[in-house]
Scaffold this active site. Structure first.
Site, PDB file in Angstrom:
ATOM      1  N   ARG A 131       0.825  -1.229   0.000  1.00  0.00           N
ATOM      2  CA  ARG A 131       0.000   0.000   0.000  1.00  0.00           C
ATOM      3  C   ARG A 131       0.851   1.267   0.000  1.00  0.00           C
ATOM      4  NH1 ARG A 131      -3.301  -2.949   3.702  1.00  0.00           N
ATOM      5  NH2 ARG A 131      -5.004  -3.909   2.544  1.00  0.00           N
ATOM      6  N   LYS A 153       4.485  11.871 -11.021  1.00  0.00           N
ATOM      7  CA  LYS A 153       3.660  11.052 -11.907  1.00  0.00           C
ATOM      8  C   LYS A 153       4.370   9.719 -12.155  1.00  0.00           C
ATOM      9  CE  LYS A 153       2.882  14.640 -14.785  1.00  0.00           C
ATOM     10  NZ  LYS A 153       2.715  15.172 -16.121  1.00  0.00           N
ATOM     11  N   GLU A 195      13.475  19.679 -24.080  1.00  0.00           N
ATOM     12  CA  GLU A 195      12.656  20.285 -23.023  1.00  0.00           C
ATOM     13  C   GLU A 195      13.359  21.507 -22.427  1.00  0.00           C
ATOM     14  OE1 GLU A 195       9.604  19.214 -22.221  1.00  0.00           O
ATOM     15  OE2 GLU A 195       9.551  17.248 -23.208  1.00  0.00           O
ATOM     16  N   LYS A 239      20.406  23.007 -13.794  1.00  0.00           N
ATOM     17  CA  LYS A 239      20.041  23.769 -12.588  1.00  0.00           C
ATOM     18  C   LYS A 239      19.063  24.885 -12.915  1.00  0.00           C
ATOM     19  CE  LYS A 239      24.208  22.908  -9.957  1.00  0.00           C
ATOM     20  NZ  LYS A 239      25.527  23.449  -9.647  1.00  0.00           N
ATOM     21  N   GLU A 249       5.174  24.168 -12.227  1.00  0.00           N
ATOM     22  CA  GLU A 249       4.104  23.332 -11.724  1.00  0.00           C
ATOM     23  C   GLU A 249       2.895  24.163 -11.325  1.00  0.00           C
ATOM     24  OE1 GLU A 249       3.931  19.841 -11.375  1.00  0.00           O
ATOM     25  OE2 GLU A 249       5.602  20.042 -12.770  1.00  0.00           O
ATOM     26  N   ARG A 253       2.084  26.621 -15.814  1.00  0.00           N
ATOM     27  CA  ARG A 253       1.997  25.248 -16.298  1.00  0.00           C
ATOM     28  C   ARG A 253       1.310  25.147 -17.656  1.00  0.00           C
ATOM     29  NH1 ARG A 253       0.129  21.282 -12.249  1.00  0.00           N
ATOM     30  NH2 ARG A 253       0.938  19.824 -13.761  1.00  0.00           N
ATOM     31  N   ASN A 257       3.474  23.351 -22.481  1.00  0.00           N
ATOM     32  CA  ASN A 257       3.080  22.512 -23.602  1.00  0.00           C
ATOM     33  C   ASN A 257       3.523  23.043 -24.949  1.00  0.00           C
ATOM     34  OD1 ASN A 257       1.883  20.028 -23.036  1.00  0.00           O
ATOM     35  ND2 ASN A 257       0.290  21.152 -21.947  1.00  0.00           N
ATOM     36  N   HIS A 260       4.200  20.806 -27.840  1.00  0.00           N
ATOM     37  CA  HIS A 260       3.656  19.492 -27.526  1.00  0.00           C
ATOM     38  C   HIS A 260       2.353  19.182 -28.252  1.00  0.00           C
ATOM     39  CE1 HIS A 260       6.808  19.366 -24.600  1.00  0.00           C
ATOM     40  NE2 HIS A 260       6.417  18.181 -24.129  1.00  0.00           N
ATOM     41  N   HIS A 264       3.134  15.925 -29.853  1.00  0.00           N
ATOM     42  CA  HIS A 264       2.504  14.685 -29.397  1.00  0.00           C
ATOM     43  C   HIS A 264       1.854  13.928 -30.529  1.00  0.00           C
ATOM     44  CE1 HIS A 264       2.202  15.576 -24.828  1.00  0.00           C
ATOM     45  NE2 HIS A 264       3.133  14.670 -25.086  1.00  0.00           N
ATOM     46  N   HIS A 276      10.473  11.180 -27.508  1.00  0.00           N
ATOM     47  CA  HIS A 276       9.580  12.283 -27.159  1.00  0.00           C
ATOM     48  C   HIS A 276      10.199  13.649 -27.494  1.00  0.00           C
ATOM     49  CE1 HIS A 276       6.709  14.612 -24.816  1.00  0.00           C
ATOM     50  NE2 HIS A 276       7.726  15.185 -24.184  1.00  0.00           N
TER      51      HIS A 276
HETATM   52  N1  LIG Z   1       6.465  10.734 -15.249  1.00  0.00           N
HETATM   53  C1  LIG Z   1       6.593  11.762 -16.014  1.00  0.00           C
HETATM   54  O1  LIG Z   1       6.201  12.866 -15.687  1.00  0.00           O
HETATM   55  C2  LIG Z   1       7.244  11.601 -17.312  1.00  0.00           C
HETATM   56  C3  LIG Z   1       7.573  12.718 -18.099  1.00  0.00           C
HETATM   57  C4  LIG Z   1       8.225  12.543 -19.327  1.00  0.00           C
HETATM   58  C5  LIG Z   1       8.534  11.255 -19.734  1.00  0.00           C
HETATM   59  N2  LIG Z   1       8.184  10.177 -18.971  1.00  0.00           N
HETATM   60  C6  LIG Z   1       8.506   8.820 -19.362  1.00  0.00           C
HETATM   61  O2  LIG Z   1       9.930   8.677 -19.385  1.00  0.00           O
HETATM   62  C7  LIG Z   1      10.257   7.641 -20.261  1.00  0.00           C
HETATM   63  C8  LIG Z   1      11.421   8.081 -21.124  1.00  0.00           C
HETATM   64  O3  LIG Z   1      12.516   8.400 -20.285  1.00  0.00           O
HETATM   65  P1  LIG Z   1      13.996   8.462 -20.848  1.00  0.00           P
HETATM   66  O4  LIG Z   1      14.033   9.306 -22.020  1.00  0.00           O
HETATM   67  O5  LIG Z   1      14.849   8.788 -19.709  1.00  0.00           O
HETATM   68  O6  LIG Z   1      14.228   6.975 -21.378  1.00  0.00           O
HETATM   69  P2  LIG Z   1      14.908   5.676 -20.757  1.00  0.00           P
HETATM   70  O7  LIG Z   1      14.625   5.542 -19.340  1.00  0.00           O
HETATM   71  O8  LIG Z   1      14.485   4.568 -21.632  1.00  0.00           O
HETATM   72  O9  LIG Z   1      16.449   5.962 -20.957  1.00  0.00           O
HETATM   73  C9  LIG Z   1      16.994   6.085 -22.226  1.00  0.00           C
HETATM   74  C10 LIG Z   1      18.157   5.127 -22.453  1.00  0.00           C
HETATM   75  O10 LIG Z   1      19.343   5.617 -21.858  1.00  0.00           O
HETATM   76  C11 LIG Z   1      19.913   4.633 -20.960  1.00  0.00           C
HETATM   77  N3  LIG Z   1      20.529   5.401 -19.905  1.00  0.00           N
HETATM   78  C12 LIG Z   1      19.902   6.052 -18.911  1.00  0.00           C
HETATM   79  N4  LIG Z   1      20.802   6.749 -18.194  1.00  0.00           N
HETATM   80  C13 LIG Z   1      22.025   6.516 -18.724  1.00  0.00           C
HETATM   81  C14 LIG Z   1      23.333   6.975 -18.386  1.00  0.00           C
HETATM   82  N5  LIG Z   1      23.537   7.859 -17.441  1.00  0.00           N
HETATM   83  N6  LIG Z   1      24.355   6.524 -19.145  1.00  0.00           N
HETATM   84  C15 LIG Z   1      24.126   5.656 -20.165  1.00  0.00           C
HETATM   85  N7  LIG Z   1      22.907   5.215 -20.509  1.00  0.00           N
HETATM   86  C16 LIG Z   1      21.857   5.646 -19.798  1.00  0.00           C
HETATM   87  C17 LIG Z   1      18.757   3.768 -20.608  1.00  0.00           C
HETATM   88  O11 LIG Z   1      19.172   2.477 -20.229  1.00  0.00           O
HETATM   89  C18 LIG Z   1      17.946   3.746 -21.878  1.00  0.00           C
HETATM   90  O12 LIG Z   1      18.485   2.810 -22.768  1.00  0.00           O
HETATM   91  C19 LIG Z   1       9.035   7.334 -21.061  1.00  0.00           C
HETATM   92  O13 LIG Z   1       8.495   6.113 -20.638  1.00  0.00           O
HETATM   93  C20 LIG Z   1       8.082   8.467 -20.729  1.00  0.00           C
HETATM   94  O14 LIG Z   1       6.749   8.065 -20.766  1.00  0.00           O
HETATM   95  C21 LIG Z   1       7.559  10.328 -17.773  1.00  0.00           C
HETATM   96 ZN   LIG Z   2       7.652  16.838 -22.897  1.00  0.00          ZN
END
Ligand SMILES: NC(=O)c1ccc[n+]([C@@H]2O[C@H](COP(=O)([O-])OP(=O)(O)OC[C@H]3O[C@@H](n4cnc5c(N)ncnc54)[C@H](O)[C@@H]3O)[C@@H](O)[C@H]2O)c1
Ligand SMILES: [Zn+2]
Length: 1575
Positions: A131, A153, A195, A239, A249, A253, A257, A260, A264, A276
């Protein structure tokens, strides 16, 4: 050991939970252990991240745990697979199971170390485990640092979509350690930067400027792995980004977008192939363009955004190769994207919302703005149309005032001058480019000047440093990317640098660039400076950047420079010379000075900034006084003069007024003369002051053609002039002759050719000259509307035709983005400043209204064939043969005319004149279409295309029926017409007529027939005429084995030019069912570039047709799919595919990765050609049991007649998976034939087992078309070994047969094809037990039967063919499976041998009016049957014994057989025969009228005036009396000897037994050699 690092703590939701710093691992361990007590800490990471950082975490946690005195907690780690697929229910369960197994409890702390995938997944596990347990985010990707780790999120994906299941679960901490970025792959870094750039773009211009300026440095650090810079350089941006989090936030906010809404939608289509951030990057540019289109955002800002994103390695348009190579790229249609946006949650109601930038660092509203669909659609579409309403007269009253983009050369110079000057200067109209951007960054780095923007970036405020420059910080190189002008100008600027007093200053200035820049020469400039005392060292290769320049200042005095390579070296020294220690005398040496106008431009500008250079008269010696430039308060950069021609031309053509600020008579650029030298002469009113130009056009439609104009001083403006000349009238023949522009053939494209071809689409005639062209103007309202202009990716073509588009409704400019090179906002300016409406439009238009498309859209097989083409192109000849091949009546329009008007065409024209004739001719065409619209072949006169009415009739007809353009080389036509007088003379040179009519023929016809009358003998041409016309009339020459579901093959021709290989075609094609022409590999001998021309390809197809009658597979394989055709030339590819349809090619390979609209448009007009819808996966990642193959298959079977899917095998197993897939696919009802193979050696098995059109190679080919390809013979051998092709035995039954040629014939064929069979003799006394046993043997493959058993064998057979039945004899036995049982089938191929002998020797005879058979035995029966099937109208039968002959007549009651008594008199109502078949032994005939006992062959037997064929079935001797007589009496007749008929019937036997074409060329050679050796 560790000291507390420099930590930035940021609050979110009232808690200081974000900790930001550098090299934080020990800090993280300490903080977590001391503030989050727990019994177990579980770190989850992925297999990419673990090798870099897991042990450091283990150590740090171990050390901290050791320090604890209390009960020591456990530290566990779990390493999972990386990638989006892990973010799933299964991925979550996996971690949960691990936690449960490890007996983790509620007081567990989970640490998520990784990118967004790990963060989202682990966060969600934490949210629900027991939980909810505490968790910590340790993002390791830039994206995760700046986006996903913050906000709480968490989510996982399901097959139904991304992030659909999840929770809000706040982390206890987010540790952001930029040191992790050191190992991040470049692409992931860029992904995150999108971003970062976005945030700066919406609310912090300074931040954006800094990102912009430092981009080259940061990006070069990240792309050279782990130098220690990447993290350090980026950490400040991380930073800066983090501190805005709270703000983001809460208050702002709505703005995050930006990029986006559209981004998107793109992501939805391209995921997972595009990330993305990459999609958002493209989205930002589109959305910025929306803002620009609304008139809110300046182009300057769009340009900055583009350059900045690009500098971080991000894509900025859908044309980016990374996008176009994605499998889903073809789904990026405007409608599809709008559709996806429609469901965006940010929309309120139907209105789409987009964050609209007002300038860099600010938005139009504090929220997203509602935007009309039409505007988004316009921005997204690849083509535009300039909308005009010709009835709108308000245009004439308008006065446009504008400035056009600044000149690039002047911008670069102004920037250097203003920076080196003292005081402040406002630079207006600066053209922003890579050069200006890196120049500004460098000058700032050298502390030489400072810059600020005003008016939303329209004005650059430069505060000059008066020439004081300092060495940059040690280790800080000045990075120039690939900006060439900047590199040249800055080399001398850097030599002005003095040592710095700063403690960390370097000892020299280093300038460097990207890999390309490091190859560009700088030697002559460095040599000159070195000789003058500067200390400059090459750090890498001699003569190129990077350079290390010592801070010594410039010496001055005499500087000698070789100036024949680049005038920019000269300008570089001139610009800096005033700051030298001694007054500079610059001597240009080493040959003719290049581009003097640019040197003059530099000197003129220096004067404006206060320094006057003098040139020693008549020499190349310049004297530059010492001094300091003085900034004028404002400097307006002159407009680019070539760009200026477009708005001025629009005023000219529309009869309006346009004033351009910033360009006038004092211009430094040649193209500035356009207004005075061209527009004024065309009838415009031109007023030019020193720096302003105003043009007022004459009333619309009244531009004057101006005869000759030499545009040498302004070559780039010639395209604009062409657009005007197209509608200019008057003078001699409305002609405008533009000369002096030969150099324009080697610009972005061959611009002269481009103008000619595109103007032709409007119906404007032109003539190419050696150094220019002539344009024949027409009234603007008669030009073709709705023309789609191809731009060759050339900005000037696009802008010139948009000028023409302002008076020709519905003109489409296909590639709107090509204007970005010099005028990115041209379309917006056209609308917002010039006041025209511009619409977005999606390509292609399935049915263009002005041009008949290739092929026929509907398959109306019975529609009459209409032939058009030049007089003398061979329409009558081709038409006659076509009518024979199709058994349709032929109508010659000339003859029709004469019979209708009772007067010859020539006399009619003589009496009534041409115009009256054209009217009558058009009337006739209308009638013919109405009355003979089906079932005919109609040939029209050459001038039929002269009137628009007739052209419309033809184009309209071509929508449902075939209109064939008969093409023939113009020299041949001229030669042929030289002798001909039957038709009226042209009264003008034929070549002129040719040039005028060719485009009309092309636009009216939907098929092209290339007529090669003169090429080696007519036989192949005749066969091709038959094939071509049957194709368009619905009897295409498709591979029979494909339709029958039997094994079929094609050989892939990999030649750049097939003509030298034509003699090998019979060898290359043995056994196969089709020939693939790899069009992507074709290269004309002297042509440049990777795209073969239409003409060349058409000639190649025609050449191939002369060498083989096999169907052709036309393939334009792109690079992405493993071929050689450029991936970014889809339109060219489809133009070639369209050509294939026009040429009646049987199979057209279309890649399903292409734009679906294009594929569908092509398929809609394929006529009777078939489409092979293909997909190649070269990555080796595609597995046959995965969904992706199913979806490719589904798409391909929807688009094509045949499906082709090619993968790659790594193991033998991959072939079984393929086999499985094919078996399942084929089990579906109505399954299309599928070509399914695996490439690579491991995939060879799939090539062996594939059934439909297996691609094969041949030892004679220069290269294999794909790795692992096998030859036809190899595959047959392999099939045999695999038990798929058992060896069979074949026999000849007869007596005596020892000398038979049949074993040679068949065994040679088997061997050549690699078939395991054998053919032997079975000589028996009668048809008895031996033959019965042979027929019953399981490996019995078939038998030939000869005299005396042709009748005796019949009782042993189960079934007879109709031919065998009619002839009453069997010569071929075939075992077939019928109803599950093996039965013996008797056939007779003798008649086929006879028929083929006649047909192939004289295809033009068609159905003979009369034929003669001599003799009345079994062979005579076969002969009559053959002639009957040829459609002979009369068959004369002669036999010495009349009663035997009468029996034959009775046996063929339906055949028109007539007994004759002598061989020199024909029945009263009948003509002489044109086909003679003798079936009596040679010894029974004679030409000697004194001999008795033999049939006397009279001279009158042959009608020497006609073409004919004589066949003597007598096997020996080769030269029979009949054939000898024919030779002397009728040399035009074709003569066929008995063994040739034997061969022909043998081929047929071979083909019925093996279902393979017999390799005739080798078989006949062997048989004839043997025959003549024993003759
Ligand atoms: N929760 C949110 O608010 C939010 C916002 C934007 C995106 N997301 C999600 O984030 C995900 C994408 O995240 P991402 O772009 O970080 O992708 P990811 O986590 O797949 O990382 C990208 C690649 O880089 C590698 N990697 C990560 N750190 C590394 C490092 N320091 N050195 C070498 N390799 C490294 C990973 O193994 C992977 O192969 C998606 O699933 C998306 O939906 C979530
Ligand atoms: Zn984005």
């Amino acid at each position: 050991m560790d000291t507390t690092p420099d930590i930035l703590k940021v609050s979110i939701l009232g808690r200081e939970s974000i900790h930001c710093g550098f090299h934080l691992i020990p800090y993280i361990a300490r903080t977590v252990l001391t503030t989050l007590p727990a019994s177990v800490y579980v770190l989850v990471t992925d297999t990419n991240v673990a090798p870099f950082y897991l042990s450091a975490f283990e150590e740090a946690f171990g050390a901290e745990i050791n320090k604890l005195s209390s009960v020591k907690p456990r530290f566990l780690s779990r390493v999972i697979l990386p990638g989006e697929t892990t973010k799933s229910r299964a991925g979550k369960a996996d971690i949960e199971d691990f936690l449960l197994l490890e007996r983790c409890t509620r007081d567990t702390v989970i640490l998520a170390l990784g990118g967004g995938v790990i963060g989202d997944l682990v966060g969600f596990v934490a949210a629900t485990f027991m939980r909810g347990v505490r968790f910590v985010q340790i993002p390791t990707t830039l994206l995760a640092m700046v986006d996903s780790s913050v906000g709480g999120k968490t989510a996982i994906d399901t097959p139904a979509g991304k992030n659909l299941i999840g929770a809000f679960w706040q982390p206890e901490y987010v540790f952001i350690d930029a040191a992790f970025l050191e190992t991040l792959p470049e692409r992931e870094f860029s992904n995150g930067m999108a971003e970062v750039v976005k945030t700066a773009a919406i609310w912090d211009e300074n931040e954006f400027t800094s990102l912009e300026t430092n981009a080259p440095l940061i990006y070069s650090a990240i792309s050279t792995p782990s130098t220690g810079y990447a993290g350090r350089h980026s950490s400040i941006y991380v930073k800066a980004h983090i501190v805005t989090i709270d703000e983001r936030e809460t208050g702002l906010r709505n703005l995050v977008n930006f990029g986006h809404t559209i981004g998107h939608a793109i992501e939805a289509v391209l995921t997972p192939h595009m990330l993305h951030g990459e999609c958002v990057s493209i989205g930002m540019i589109f959305e910025a363009e929306v803002a620009r289109g609304m008139g809110i955002l300046k182009q300057v800002a769009v340009g900055r955004l583009v350059r900045c994103l690009r500098a971080y390695g991000l894509p900025v348009s859908l044309a980016d190769q990374r996008v176009s190579r994605c499998p889903g790229a073809r789904d990026l249609g405007v409608d599809r994207l709008l559709d996806i946006m429609r469901v965006d949650k940010k929309n309120s109601g139907p209105q789409k919302k987009v964050v609209i930038l007002s300038r860099i660092g600010a938005t139009y509203e504090q929220k997203a703005t509602a935007v009309a669909d039409a505007l988004i659609a316009k921005v997204l579409s690849e083509a535009v149309t300039v909308k005009v309403d010709l009835s709108d007269t308000s245009l004439g009253t308008q006065h446009v005032k504008m400035a056009t983009p600044g000149s690039k050369s002047i911008s670069n110079r102004a920037l250097v001058l203003a920076a080196l000057a003292q005081g402040t200067c406002r630079l207006k109209n600066l053209l922003h480019s890579d050069d200006t951007q890196v120049m500004m960054a460098a000058l700032q780095e050298l502390k030489g000047a400072s810059f600020a923007w005003e008016d939303g970036g329209e004005t650059l405020v430069v505060t000059g440093g008066a020439g004081a420059l300092q060495v940059p910080t040690a280790g800080k190189d000045i990075y120039l990317g690939n900006a060439g002008t900047a590199a040249r100008f800055l080399t001398t600027v850097c030599s002005l640098v003095s040592p710095s007093t700063a403690p960390d200053a370097g000892s020299a200035t280093v300038i460097t660039g990207n890999a390309r820049m490091k190859q560009r020469p700088i030697g002559p400039l460095v040599d000159a400076l070195r000789a003058n005392g500067s200390e400059i060292a090459y750090i890498e290769s001699e003569g190129c950047l990077p350079l290390s320049i010592a801070p010594k200042g410039l010496q001055g005095g005499v500087i000698r420079l070789a100036a024949s390579v680049s005038s920019q070296y000269v300008s570089s020294i001139l610009l800096c010379a005033p700051y030298a220690r001694e007054e500079v005398t610059l001597e240009l040496v080493g040959g003719a000075v290049i581009s003097q106008p640019y040197i003059d431009m530099t000197i003129a500008m220096m004067r404006t900034f206060g320094v006057s250079v003098t040139r020693d008269p008549g020499t190349d010696v310049y004297r530059i006084p010492q001094g300091i430039y003085v900034n004028p308060a404002q400097y307006a950069i002159e407009s680019d003069a070539s760009s200026a021609t477009y708005p001025l031309a629009i005023a000219a053509i529309t009869g309006t007024t346009c004033t351009l600020e910033n360009i006038g008579s004092e211009s430094l650029q040649g193209d500035a003369r356009f207004a005075v030298d061209v527009l004024a002469r065309m009838g415009c009113e031109v007023v030019q002051t020193a720096n302003e130009t105003t043009v007022t056009g004459p009333k619309r439609g009244e531009l004057k053609a101006i005869g000759e104009v030499d545009m040498e001083p302004m070559t780039d403006a010639f395209l604009t002039a062409c657009a005007l000349a197209a509608v200019a009238q008057g003078g001699e023949g409305n002609t405008t002759r533009i000369i002096g522009i030969a150099n324009q053939r080697v610009k972005e494209c061959n611009r002269i050719r481009a103008m000619i071809d595109q103007l032709a689409k409007f119906g404007v005639q032109t003539k190419e000259l050696d150094d220019g062209l002539e344009v024949y103007g027409r009234p603007f309202n008669t030009l073709n509307r709705g023309v789609s202009v191809h731009c060759y990716d050339d900005h000037r073509v696009a802008m010139a035709f948009s000028v023409l588009g302002t008076v020709v409704p519905d003109t489409i400019i296909e590639e709107k983005r090509c204007v970005e090179k010099t005028w990115p906002n041209w379309w917006d300016d056209l609308e917002n400043k010039i006041g025209l409406k511009v619409g977005g439009i999606e390509l292609p238009h399935a049915e263009s209204s002005t041009t008949a498309s290739s092929g026929t859209p509907s398959t109306v097989a019975s529609a009459s064939v209409i032939l058009i083409g030049m007089r003398g192109s061979g329409k009558t000849h081709v038409g006659t043969l076509a009518s024979t091949a199709l058994s349709r009546p032929f109508i010659d329009a000339d003859a029709y005319f004469e019979s209708k008007h009772n007067i010859g065409v020539r006399e009619f024209v003589h009496e009534n004149g041409w115009p009256a004739f054209r009217v009558a001719e058009t009337e006739n065409l209308k009638e013919l279409i109405q009355e003979a619209g089906t079932g005919h072949v109609i040939s029209m006169g050459g001038g039929i295309v002269e009137t628009p009415q007739a052209r419309d009739l033809l184009k309209n007809y071509a929508k449902t029926g075939p209109v064939v353009h008969v093409l023939r080389n113009i020299e041949e036509i001229v030669g042929y017409l030289g002798e001909e007088t039957a038709r009226p003379a042209y009264g003008e040179p034929i070549t002129e007529v040719f040039k005028r009519r060719e485009p009309w023929f092309a636009e009216c016809a939907n098929y092209d027939f290339v007529n090669h009358i003169d090429v080696q003998g007519g036989e192949a041409t005749d066969a091709e005429i038959s094939r071509f016309f049957k194709h368009i009339a619905g009897q295409p020459n498709l591979a029979e084995n494909v339709a029958a579901g039997k094994r079929s093959y094609f050989v892939a021709l990999t030649y750049p030019d097939v003509t030298p290989a034509l003699r090998h075609i019979p060898d290359l094609t043995t056994g196969v069912d089709a020939v693939e022409l790899r069009v992507d590999l074709l290269r004309a001998p002297d042509a440049l570039g990777a795209i073969p021309s239409q003409t060349y390809v058409a000639a190649q197809v025609a050449a191939l047709r002369r060498a083989t009658s096999l169907p052709i597979v036309f393939t334009v394989r792109t690079i992405a799919q493993g071929g050689a055709f450029p991936d970014n030339a889809e339109r060219d590819a489809f133009e070639l595919l369209g050509l294939a349809l026009r040429l009646g090619v049987e199979y057209v390979d279309v890649e399903i990765s292409a734009t679906e609209k294009l594929i569908k448009a092509l398929a809609a007009r394929k006529g009777f050609s078939q489409i092979i819808a293909s997909w190649h996966d070269w990555s080796g990642k595609m597995k046959w049991n995965e969904d992706v193959v199913r979806s490719k298959y589904a798409l391909a079977s929807q688009l094509g007649d045949i499906v082709k899917i090619v993968g790659k095998a790594d193991t033998l197993q991959d072939n079984f998976a393929l086999y499985d897939f094919v078996a399942k696919a084929n089990a579906q009802p109505g399954a299309k034939p599928i070509i399914a193979i695996n490439m690579g050696v491991e995939g060879q098995m799939s090539r062996i087992l594939n059934t439909t059109l297996s691609p094969v190679t041949h030892p004679l080919l220069p290269s294999k078309a794909a790795p692992g390809q096998l030859s036809f013979a190899q595959i047959q051998k392999a099939l045999n070994l695999l038990g798929q092709l058992p060896a069979r035995r074949y026999f000849l039954f007869g007596n005596p047969i020892a000398h038979s040629m049949s074993p040679t014939l068949h065994n040679t064929g088997f061997e050549v094809l690699g078939l395991p069979h054998s053919y032997g003799l079975l000589e028996t006394a009668n048809v008895g037990e031996e033959i019965k046993a042979t027929l019953a043997a399981p490996d019995f493959g078939g038998a030939s039967v000869t005299i005396p058993f042709k009748l005796d064998v019949i009782p042993l057979l189960d079934k007879l063919s109709p031919a065998a039945e009619a002839i009453g004899a069997v010569n071929t036995i075939i075992p077939v499976i019928e109803g599950g049982n093996r039965i013996l089938y008797g056939d007779n191929t003798d008649w086929l041998g006879i028929r083929e002998s006649i047909r192939s020797r004289a295809p033009s005879i068609g159905a003979p009016a009369a034929a003669l058979v001599i003799g009345a035995g079994g062979t005579a029966r076969a002969a009559i049957f053959a002639l009957q099937s040829l459609g002979a109208q009369r068959i004369y039968l002669f036999n010495r014994t009349a009663s035997k002959a009468q029996a034959l007549v009775n046996a063929f009651p339906d055949a028109p057989v007539k007994l004759i008594e002598t061989l020199d008199v024909w029945p009263a109502e009948g003509p002489a025969p044109t086909v003679i078949v003798s079936t009596v032994p040679a010894s029974a005939t004679t030409t000697d009228d004194t001999s008795t006992g033999a049939v006397l062959l009279p001279l009158a037997l042959f009608d020497a005036t006609a073409n004919g064929v004589v066949v003597d079935m007598a096997y020996k001797p080769a030269e029979t009396p009949l054939l000898m007589l024919a030779k002397s009496a009728a040399p035009k007749w074709a003569r066929v000897i008995g063994v040739e008929v034997l061969l022909e019937q043998g081929y047929v036997q071979f083909e019925t037994w093996t279902e393979r074409r017999c390799p005739k060329h080798i078989v006949s050679k062997c048989v004839l050699e043997k025959y003549f050796a024993t003759a």
